[in-house]
Motif scaffolding. Structure first.
Motif, short mmCIF file in Angstrom:
data_model
loop_
_atom_site.label_atom_id
_atom_site.label_comp_id
_atom_site.label_asym_id
_atom_site.label_seq_id
_atom_site.Cartn_x
_atom_site.Cartn_y
_atom_site.Cartn_z
N LEU A 1 19.00 16.11 -63.60
CA LEU A 1 18.25 16.81 -64.64
C LEU A 1 17.51 15.77 -65.48
CD1 LEU A 1 19.16 19.86 -66.74
CD2 LEU A 1 18.51 17.80 -67.95
N ALA A 2 16.28 16.10 -65.88
CA ALA A 2 15.51 15.22 -66.75
C ALA A 2 14.73 16.06 -67.74
CB ALA A 2 14.55 14.35 -65.93
N THR A 3 14.65 15.58 -68.98
CA THR A 3 13.84 16.23 -70.01
C THR A 3 12.95 15.18 -70.67
OG1 THR A 3 15.37 15.92 -71.88
CG2 THR A 3 15.73 17.84 -70.46
N ASN A 4 11.85 15.64 -71.24
CA ASN A 4 10.95 14.73 -71.93
C ASN A 4 10.23 15.47 -73.06
OD1 ASN A 4 9.47 12.04 -71.97
ND2 ASN A 4 7.75 13.47 -71.84
N GLY A 5 10.22 14.85 -74.23
CA GLY A 5 9.51 15.43 -75.36
C GLY A 5 10.39 15.51 -76.59
N GLU A 6 9.75 15.39 -77.75
CA GLU A 6 10.43 15.49 -79.05
C GLU A 6 9.73 16.57 -79.87
OE1 GLU A 6 12.34 15.92 -81.68
OE2 GLU A 6 13.18 13.92 -81.31
N PRO A 7 10.31 17.78 -79.96
CA PRO A 7 9.60 18.90 -80.60
C PRO A 7 9.55 18.85 -82.11
CG PRO A 7 11.77 19.61 -79.87
CD PRO A 7 11.60 18.20 -79.39
N HIS A 8 10.46 18.14 -82.76
CA HIS A 8 10.60 18.28 -84.21
C HIS A 8 10.35 16.99 -84.99
CE1 HIS A 8 13.51 21.60 -82.81
NE2 HIS A 8 12.34 22.14 -83.08
N PHE B 1 23.59 9.58 -79.69
CA PHE B 1 23.19 10.38 -78.53
C PHE B 1 22.73 11.73 -79.03
CE2 PHE B 1 24.03 13.54 -75.23
CZ PHE B 1 23.32 12.99 -74.18
N ASP B 2 21.43 11.96 -78.98
CA ASP B 2 20.85 13.20 -79.51
C ASP B 2 19.62 13.57 -78.68
OD1 ASP B 2 20.24 15.40 -81.04
OD2 ASP B 2 19.33 14.25 -82.68
N PRO B 3 19.83 14.24 -77.54
CA PRO B 3 18.67 14.66 -76.73
C PRO B 3 17.85 15.69 -77.47
CG PRO B 3 20.70 15.63 -75.89
CD PRO B 3 21.11 14.67 -76.94
N ALA B 4 16.54 15.45 -77.58
CA ALA B 4 15.68 16.30 -78.39
C ALA B 4 15.59 17.72 -77.83
CB ALA B 4 14.29 15.70 -78.50
N LEU B 5 15.76 17.89 -76.52
CA LEU B 5 15.71 19.22 -75.92
C LEU B 5 17.10 19.72 -75.54
CD1 LEU B 5 12.53 18.98 -73.65
CD2 LEU B 5 12.75 19.80 -76.00
N ILE C 1 19.96 8.92 -72.89
CA ILE C 1 18.65 9.18 -73.48
C ILE C 1 17.91 7.87 -73.75
CG2 ILE C 1 19.46 11.29 -74.58
CD1 ILE C 1 19.33 9.76 -77.28
N GLU C 2 16.60 7.99 -73.87
CA GLU C 2 15.75 6.91 -74.36
C GLU C 2 14.86 7.53 -75.43
OE1 GLU C 2 12.12 4.11 -72.76
OE2 GLU C 2 13.88 4.41 -71.46
N ALA C 3 14.96 7.03 -76.65
CA ALA C 3 14.26 7.65 -77.77
C ALA C 3 13.67 6.59 -78.68
CB ALA C 3 15.22 8.54 -78.56
N ASP C 4 12.49 6.90 -79.22
CA ASP C 4 11.87 6.02 -80.20
C ASP C 4 12.76 5.91 -81.42
OD1 ASP C 4 9.74 5.78 -78.49
OD2 ASP C 4 8.50 7.28 -79.52
N GLY C 5 12.94 4.69 -81.89
CA GLY C 5 13.76 4.45 -83.07
C GLY C 5 15.24 4.34 -82.80
N VAL C 6 15.65 4.45 -81.52
CA VAL C 6 17.06 4.34 -81.15
C VAL C 6 17.22 3.15 -80.21
CG1 VAL C 6 19.01 5.45 -80.00
CG2 VAL C 6 17.44 6.81 -81.39
N SER C 7 18.10 2.24 -80.53
CA SER C 7 18.30 1.05 -79.71
C SER C 7 19.15 1.38 -78.50
CB SER C 7 18.95 -0.06 -80.53
OG SER C 7 20.22 0.36 -81.01
N GLY C 8 18.82 0.77 -77.37
CA GLY C 8 19.60 0.98 -76.16
C GLY C 8 19.39 2.37 -75.59
N ASN C 9 20.37 2.80 -74.79
CA ASN C 9 20.34 4.12 -74.14
C ASN C 9 21.68 4.81 -74.38
OD1 ASN C 9 18.65 2.19 -71.95
ND2 ASN C 9 17.67 4.12 -72.54
N PRO C 10 21.85 5.44 -75.54
CA PRO C 10 23.11 6.16 -75.79
C PRO C 10 23.39 7.18 -74.69
CG PRO C 10 21.76 6.04 -77.77
CD PRO C 10 20.91 5.55 -76.66
N ASN D 1 8.87 9.99 -79.16
CA ASN D 1 9.26 10.65 -77.92
C ASN D 1 10.75 10.52 -77.69
OD1 ASN D 1 8.51 12.19 -75.64
ND2 ASN D 1 8.71 10.38 -74.34
N ASN D 2 11.29 11.39 -76.86
CA ASN D 2 12.72 11.41 -76.55
C ASN D 2 12.86 11.92 -75.12
OD1 ASN D 2 15.48 12.65 -76.29
ND2 ASN D 2 15.69 11.96 -78.40
N SER D 3 13.55 11.15 -74.28
CA SER D 3 13.73 11.53 -72.88
C SER D 3 15.21 11.47 -72.51
CB SER D 3 12.94 10.61 -71.95
OG SER D 3 11.56 10.68 -72.23
N LEU D 4 15.60 12.30 -71.54
CA LEU D 4 16.97 12.32 -71.05
C LEU D 4 16.97 12.35 -69.53
CD1 LEU D 4 20.06 14.32 -72.14
CD2 LEU D 4 19.12 14.78 -69.87
N ALA D 5 17.95 11.68 -68.93
CA ALA D 5 18.18 11.76 -67.49
C ALA D 5 19.68 11.90 -67.26
CB ALA D 5 17.63 10.53 -66.78
#
Length: 461
Positions: free
Chosen positions: A243-250, A321-325, A285-294, A254-258
């Motif tokens: 599963l993969a998601t991409n996008g930061e709605p709020h 760890f906070d997936p945007a979707l 996840i990989e998110a702007d403003g978050v270090s590493g990949n929680p 950007n915020n992505s998950l795999a």
């Protein structure tokens, strides 16, 4: 798939021969392989006045009707031609309000389209998605430290939504929660300019894709949100998937998950014919403003039949760890869950007014440990539930809680007036009990009465 909403019709009658029903399912409502002359089929009738359930095939107590391995066979289907179904639903909405001595008018038009290319592939398109017919959320007061989880109710996202379930997780952490698209964190609608969904199956698996383009938001611009999911079969009942998601709605950025998951199932496990299931998952996840990949990872095991139901789960959720979707109730923790139920069916226990059909002894537990090793909370819930032969129920539960608040918490309980209570950072222990009385739905008037009392943090409720 409870989200299925095809065209069908039914008629029933009651006569000297008994109760009869005839159900019509047009072939255009179904996706099927025209080359197969044998279909799997099962159906069930519930008789509430007798607290009885009748199943056509595999009528075993404790087994659900949804296990396709237990389906019967409908044979002799030949020369069937699948229909390429097209469903078109335009809408036009008008609104009027009068506020502060001013008139306000609002109008909106849009279109929902669904097209079945073949029995295995369906596409949905939505232009300016309509929320007018969506069922509103139940009103709930949040007295906990964590955000509430509300289920999806919009038709576009409900169609084939079971494809997007991941890791056997239903509470937290949820990798993809479609309510993040087109709704604010407070649950208010955000305009979806356009959305597309493609879902279906292939030899040995199934897949789903969603892409949504949001309307302009102040300070954020127009956002594009997407999710993809594929599941591959292993044997008759097991599977693995990605599963993969991409996008930061709020928020900006950007915020992505795999993620990857594996599900093992054996519906005839051991001589006790247990329905056994094991789930494992890993996501990051990989998110702007978050270090590493929680990351978050975990597993769960369950085994059930009519007499026993045992569930155990364990997971770790990294800090930030906070997936945007998705939906995460709490991060920076280890969490452990346990549920055990033992059911007894006494043969000659018939007290006046409540002849007993079953007695369930239950125990539920949950423990949360922070990643630094300190205790966050635990709760234990022993209980007993009795069901009469007519379907009435009596349940008693005792709750034991312990919680360590690392910082003060403001609990809002008056949404409109802003009433609140501030809990200081401290260790809290409390207990409460609940008695639940439910009458069978076959009665002319049925009701559920809940009597609950005890402590809550350092107060009473």
């Amino acid at each position: 798939d409870s989200s299925w909403d095809g065209i069908w019709d039914a008629r029933c009658r009651l006569d000297e021969a008994g109760w009869t029903i005839e159900i019509v399912l047009p072939f255009k409502s179904l996706s099927f392989d025209p080359g197969s002359s044998t279909w799997g089929l099962n159906f069930r009738r519930s008789i509430p006045r007798k607290n009885e359930s009748i199943r056509w095939n595999h009528p075993v107590r404790g087994d659900t009707i949804y296990n396709m391995k237990d389906f019967g066979e409908l044979r002799g289907l030949a020369d069937l031609k699948p229909v390429r179904g097209l469903e078109l639903r335009p809408f036009l909405a008008f609104g009027y309000s009068h506020r502060s001595k001013e008139d306000h008018y609002d109008e909106q038009a849009g279109l929902d389209l669904a097209y079945r290319f073949n029995p295995r592939l369906t596409a949905q398109l939505s232009y300016k998605m309509d929320f007018a017919e969506t069922e509103v959320d139940s009103r709930r007061i949040n007295l906990s430290r964590f955000p509430l989880f509300f289920p999806e109710k919009r038709d576009f996202f409900l169609e084939n939504n079971s494809i997007f379930t991941f890791g056997g997780v239903f509470r937290s952490p949820v990798a993809f929660h479609s309510r993040r698209i087109g709704l604010t964190e407070a649950g208010d609608p955000l305009d979806i300019l356009a959305a597309a969904k493609l879902s279906g199956s292939f030899d040995g698996g199934r897949f789903g894709l969603i892409d949504a383009h949001m309307d302009e938001q102040p300070g954020l611009g127009s956002k594009n949100l997407s999710v993809g999911r594929a599941v591959f079969d292993l044997g008759e009942e097991s599977s693995w998937g990605i599963l993969a998601t991409n996008g930061e709605p709020h928020a900006a950025g950007n915020n992505s998950l795999a993620g990857i998951d594996y599900s093992y199932r054996n519906s005839e496990f051991t001589s006790a014919a247990l329905d056994f299931q094991a789930n494992f998952y890993l996501m990051a996840i990989e998110a702007d403003g978050v270090s590493g990949n929680p990351a978050a990872f975990g597993s769960s095991l369950s085994a059930r039949n009519d007499e026993w139901y045992v569930y155990a789960g364990a997971e770790q959720v990294d800090d930030q760890f906070d997936p945007a979707l998705g939906y995460v109730r709490q991060d920076d923790i280890h969490e452990y869950d346990l549920f055990v139920r033992r059911r007894h069916r006494p043969e000659n226990l018939n007290p006046p007014l409540f002849p007993i059909d079953s007695i369930d002894l239950e125990f539920e537990g949950n423990a949360v440990i922070r990643l630094d090793g300190s205790l966050d909370s635990w709760q234990w819930e022993p209980g007993i539930e009795m069901e009469s032969k007519s379907g009435d129920e009596i349940e008693f539960i005792h709750f034991l809680h312990r919680e360590n608040l690392p910082s003060p918490h403001v609990m809002q309980y008056g949404e409109r007036t802003g009433e609140s209570v501030t809990l200081r950072a401290a260790e809290y222990r409390w207990s409460r009990s609940a008695l639940i009385l439910s009458s069978s739905e076959h009665r002319p008037v049925s009701a559920t009465i809940v009597l609950s009392g005890g402590d809550y943090y350092d107060g009473e409720m």
